[in-house]
Design an enzyme around this catalytic site. Structure first.
Site, mmCIF file in Angstrom:
data_model
loop_
_atom_site.group_PDB
_atom_site.id
_atom_site.type_symbol
_atom_site.label_atom_id
_atom_site.label_comp_id
_atom_site.label_asym_id
_atom_site.label_seq_id
_atom_site.Cartn_x
_atom_site.Cartn_y
_atom_site.Cartn_z
ATOM 1 N N ASN A 204 -36.346 68.564 -22.410
ATOM 2 C CA ASN A 204 -36.077 70.053 -21.432
ATOM 3 C C ASN A 204 -36.195 69.744 -19.841
ATOM 4 O O ASN A 204 -36.497 70.197 -18.592
ATOM 5 C CB ASN A 204 -37.400 70.264 -21.133
ATOM 6 C CG ASN A 204 -38.177 71.064 -22.402
ATOM 7 O OD1 ASN A 204 -36.693 71.314 -22.833
ATOM 8 N ND2 ASN A 204 -39.254 70.526 -23.505
ATOM 9 N N ARG A 205 -35.932 68.086 -19.482
ATOM 10 C CA ARG A 205 -35.578 67.505 -18.228
ATOM 11 C C ARG A 205 -36.556 67.523 -16.934
ATOM 12 O O ARG A 205 -36.240 67.494 -16.708
ATOM 13 C CB ARG A 205 -34.258 68.531 -16.953
ATOM 14 C CG ARG A 205 -33.404 68.665 -17.813
ATOM 15 C CD ARG A 205 -32.221 67.094 -17.753
ATOM 16 N NE ARG A 205 -30.849 68.200 -18.345
ATOM 17 C CZ ARG A 205 -30.495 67.646 -19.276
ATOM 18 N NH1 ARG A 205 -31.272 67.421 -20.900
ATOM 19 N NH2 ARG A 205 -29.057 67.872 -19.951
#
Length: 227
Positions: A204-205
């Protein structure tokens, strides 16, 4: 094929905005770090070279800037590292060397994409001594030694023919087995790090970014950066 807007599936697949990878690697915690950034780099470098089987894990993007702050970048091979810094070699008449003469601040980026990792070194570059330069030059393959003489790096040339002709002349003058002198305008730079960031890709970065920052007393402070 999508006929409605004239965009093919192949075109869509080449759209940079739609290119996404989910990084599922294990995280990087402060408790897992080595005492110094060079020790931590050595760990990751070994993993990149041996476990990751990365092609040229010593390839790094060297970014410099001229006296006016205009940046330039290129890929260079790391040739040595220790607690004193990270060493690479180049022609001292090249663009990078000219910019370092005006502005010694430099950034090194190791883009180990296959392992969802990056290492970013920022520091000051200084020329290596001639004895160190000569020792490394002697370790280079014969052809690379000749190439250091043949290329006036970063200068404009008429065509490839001139470069090949110069190399052929040098090969005739210094055949295999004969010692090639070290070019006077060729040598190394050692980048003494002021900060070293270890970047580990996460889902999710929400990546892990841990940065060592040099303190005045020679110790290192570790700080976590928001992704």
């Amino acid at each position: 094929m999508r006929q409605d807007d004239g965009v093919t599936d192949r075109d869509a697949a080449l759209d940079p905005a739609s290119m996404r990878k989910q990084y599922r690697a294990e995280g990087l915690a402060e408790a897992d770090l080595a005492a110094t950034p060079v020790e931590q780099f050595a760990r990751w470098f070994k993993e990149a070279a041996i476990e990751g089987h990365l092609f040229e894990p010593n390839a790094m993007i060297v970014s410099t800037a001229d006296a006016e702050g205009r940046p330039s970048s290129r890929t260079v091979l790391l040739k040595h590292f220790d607690e004193q810094g990270f060493v690479f070699y180049t022609n001292y008449d090249s663009r990078k060397a000219g910019e370092l003469a005006e502005n010694p601040y430099v950034s090194l980026l190791f883009p180990w994409h296959a392992m969802a990792r990056q290492v970013i070194v920022t520091g000051v570059a200084r020329r290596t001594g001639r004895d160190e330069t000569a020792a490394y030059f002697r370790s280079r393959p014969h052809g690379s030694q000749l190439g250091a003489w043949a290329s006036a790096q970063s200068s404009v040339i008429a065509d490839r023919t001139d470069l090949d002709a110069t190399y052929a002349e040098l090969a005739a003058r210094y055949p295999e087995g004969e010692q090639v002198p070290v070019p006077p305008n060729w040598g190394g730079f050692r980048v003494a790090p002021g900060a070293v960031e270890f970047w580990q890709g996460r889902e999710n970065r929400l990546h892990d970014r841990l940065r060592y920052v040099a303190e005045a007393d020679g110790s290192w402070r570790v700080e976590r950066l928001s992704p």
